[in-house]
Design an enzyme around this catalytic site. Structure first.
Site, PDB file in Angstrom:
ATOM      1  N   GLU A 112      56.976 -54.940 -81.372  1.00 39.14           N
ATOM      2  CA  GLU A 112      56.836 -55.431 -80.315  1.00 39.14           C
ATOM      3  C   GLU A 112      56.696 -55.015 -79.245  1.00 39.14           C
ATOM      4  O   GLU A 112      57.227 -54.202 -78.767  1.00 39.14           O
ATOM      5  CB  GLU A 112      57.987 -57.101 -79.875  1.00 39.14           C
ATOM      6  CG  GLU A 112      59.651 -56.759 -80.217  1.00 39.14           C
ATOM      7  CD  GLU A 112      59.616 -57.047 -78.095  1.00 39.14           C
ATOM      8  OE1 GLU A 112      58.433 -56.943 -77.870  1.00 39.14           O
ATOM      9  OE2 GLU A 112      60.212 -56.275 -78.226  1.00 39.14           O
ATOM     10  N   CYS A 131      55.767 -48.638 -74.752  1.00 35.41           N
ATOM     11  CA  CYS A 131      53.693 -48.572 -74.946  1.00 35.41           C
ATOM     12  C   CYS A 131      54.414 -47.001 -74.459  1.00 35.41           C
ATOM     13  O   CYS A 131      54.517 -46.498 -72.919  1.00 35.41           O
ATOM     14  CB  CYS A 131      53.222 -49.542 -74.188  1.00 35.41           C
ATOM     15  SG  CYS A 131      51.442 -49.255 -74.104  1.00 35.41           S
ATOM     16  N   ARG A 182      55.811 -65.888 -70.612  1.00 35.14           N
ATOM     17  CA  ARG A 182      55.925 -64.557 -70.928  1.00 35.14           C
ATOM     18  C   ARG A 182      54.834 -64.690 -72.472  1.00 35.14           C
ATOM     19  O   ARG A 182      54.889 -65.065 -73.201  1.00 35.14           O
ATOM     20  CB  ARG A 182      57.421 -64.263 -71.062  1.00 35.14           C
ATOM     21  CG  ARG A 182      57.659 -62.484 -71.760  1.00 35.14           C
ATOM     22  CD  ARG A 182      58.567 -62.598 -72.445  1.00 35.14           C
ATOM     23  NE  ARG A 182      59.509 -61.176 -72.527  1.00 35.14           N
ATOM     24  CZ  ARG A 182      60.063 -60.599 -71.031  1.00 35.14           C
ATOM     25  NH1 ARG A 182      60.176 -61.715 -69.812  1.00 35.14           N
ATOM     26  NH2 ARG A 182      60.586 -58.939 -70.970  1.00 35.14           N
ATOM     27  N   ARG A 190      54.114 -61.200 -75.576  1.00 33.96           N
ATOM     28  CA  ARG A 190      54.581 -60.511 -76.242  1.00 33.96           C
ATOM     29  C   ARG A 190      53.089 -59.997 -77.424  1.00 33.96           C
ATOM     30  O   ARG A 190      52.608 -61.030 -78.025  1.00 33.96           O
ATOM     31  CB  ARG A 190      56.141 -60.458 -76.937  1.00 33.96           C
ATOM     32  CG  ARG A 190      57.207 -60.690 -76.091  1.00 33.96           C
ATOM     33  CD  ARG A 190      57.047 -59.356 -74.734  1.00 33.96           C
ATOM     34  NE  ARG A 190      57.424 -58.349 -75.044  1.00 33.96           N
ATOM     35  CZ  ARG A 190      57.640 -57.212 -74.877  1.00 33.96           C
ATOM     36  NH1 ARG A 190      56.998 -57.230 -73.528  1.00 33.96           N
ATOM     37  NH2 ARG A 190      57.649 -56.086 -75.440  1.00 33.96           N
TER      38      ARG A 190
END
Length: 449
Positions: free
Chosen positions: A184, A146, A229, A231
């Protein structure tokens, strides 16, 4: 006969809310709670099925989706492949990997050791010429970092994102022209730079000639992974194909997996977790962590111990619940990071006072026990912590295979392409900009000239 149950903590994790919020619901009578003889409280799933996440679990077609298989040979390529979590899940779903690119040497060694037949291209993605693979790869994926774009007050297109790793993924899409591609990322991409980063990505995808499925954050605990988690998944279909097919996101699994599922023989693994190496606590930290109960954190420490251990962080705002954190055996793990004993993101074993071992880390990410990681201990933890959980990737892969089966019915999958004859070329820079050369130089003898 009573139905299936779920603990209060796992119910909170499934819904993505705090335990305090669930306690408020219980006190208000929203959900009836039951208590075991040992004092542990739980819900019957039928009593909490008004929660969308529980309703999805009760009506899921997960077991049917497990049986999805490819109708023909679907080829794929992956950028930023890391230690292989996404690639392994996609392989389990039925994709045939033609190319995997990764910069980190230890990760590349991991990929080669476990899959000698995979075409692993080690090196900077900027240096790869993808044009020889044009129209020869069906599916392209990549977990790009990112990064912010430089806007200067204007709306950006493909060329303006140059210099970011997203640009390299977009360039691969432009040069290969896969039928479908997937990116992703962390869920924070939704809000990154006030949403401008994601909007730029959407604009570039449209400019490339692809239709973006509305992005979705998938939570690993809903896909047979014992870990909290999340994503962000972006899937785009080439414009000439998109009007003729529909993509369906994977259904969720039937239960919430915990560390007990990861560490002991059962439905997730056939054997107990094997012994392996792992980090050790220094004596001073060991004494502190000894005081933390299962599922606890710094708030369970005596005040003077907590102040001394946390230093300046003690007076900062926020819950700081990653500090001095001991996991709970009957709950999913917190999100794994690149190391199990970082002060802000502690991941202490639930029963023993030590960091998680390499194989425990790998099991939480649902890697099989025979998947071996290369490099030193730090490199192994990093590969595992950065990976997409294998079972999450497998679930997404099955949905993609179902999509490709529909594409194949349209007659758009080539069955006679010889991928083995496709050579890898390296781009040159500087005064040689725009020229490419073969990965392995071959010279002609004077008689061949």
């Amino acid at each position: 006969m009573q139905g299936r149950t779920i603990s209060i903590n796992n119910f909170a994790d499934l819904l993505g809310v705090s335990r305090a919020t669930v306690d408020i619901w219980i006190r208000s009578g929203k959900y009836p709670v039951h208590t075991l003889s040992d004092g542990k409280r739980y819900f019957y799933l039928d009593d909490v099925k008004t929660a969308p996440e529980v309703a999805a679990m009760l009506s899921t077609k997960w077991n049917d989706e497990i049986d999805v298989t490819p109708s023909c040979n679907f080829t794929s390529a992956e950028l930023f492949a890391g230690g292989g979590g996404l690639a392994l899940g996609m392989e389990k779903a039925g994709f045939h990997h033609v190319l995997l690119n990764e910069f980190d040497h230890s990760a590349c060694e991991t990929l080669r050791r476990n899959r000698p037949n995979w075409n692993v291209i080690e090196g900077d993605v900027h240096d790869i010429d993808f044009t020889p693979f044009r129209d020869k790869i069906d599916f392209l994926s990549g977990g790009f970092p990112c990064q912010a774009f430089s806007y200067a007050g204007k709306r950006l297109g493909f060329e303006e994102t140059r210099g970011t790793l997203f640009f390299e993924l977009a360039r691969a899409v432009k040069e290969i022209q896969p039928k479908v591609f997937m990116g992703e990322n962390v869920r924070g991409l939704f809000e990154h730079d006030n949403g401008r980063t994601l909007q730029t990505i959407k604009d570039v995808i449209a400019e490339l000639g692809y239709t973006l499925i509305e992005p979705r954050v998938l939570r690993a605990i809903q896909y047979d992974v014992p870990q909290k988690r999340e994503r962000l998944i972006l899937i785009a279909i080439r414009n000439d194909i998109a009007p003729h097919v529909d993509f369906k996101w994977p259904d969720v699994c039937t239960s919430v997996r915990t560390l007990r599922d990861a560490f002991f023989a059962g439905e997730l693994f056939n054997t107990d977790v094997p012994m392996s190496e792992g980090q050790k606590y220094p004596e001073s930290k060991y004494k502190v962590m000894q005081l933390v109960p299962e599922g606890g954190d710094w708030r369970n420490l005596p005040e003077e111990v907590a102040r001394d251990y946390m230093k300046g962080s003690y007076n900062l705002g926020g819950g700081k619940t990653g500090m001095a954190r001991r996991l709970a055996m009957d709950e999913p793990s917190l999100t794994l990071t690149c190391a199990p004993a970082q002060k802000q993101t502690e991941r202490c074993h639930p029963k023993e006072t030590r960091p998680l071992t390499v194989r425990e880390y790998a099991r939480i990410q649902t890697f099989p026990d025979d998947w071996q990681f290369c490099g030193n201990l730090t490199a192994q933890y990093k590969q595992i912590g950065n990976a997409v959980p294998v079972n999450l990737a497998w679930a997404i892969g099955r949905s993609l295979i179902r999509l490709f089966n529909d594409i194949a019915k349209l007659g758009l999958i080539s069955k006679d392409i010889n991928i083995s004859s496709t050579r890898h070329y390296t781009k040159l820079h500087g005064i040689f900009e725009g020229i490419v050369c073969a990965k392995k130089a071959e010279y002609l003898s004077s008689s061949q000239k």
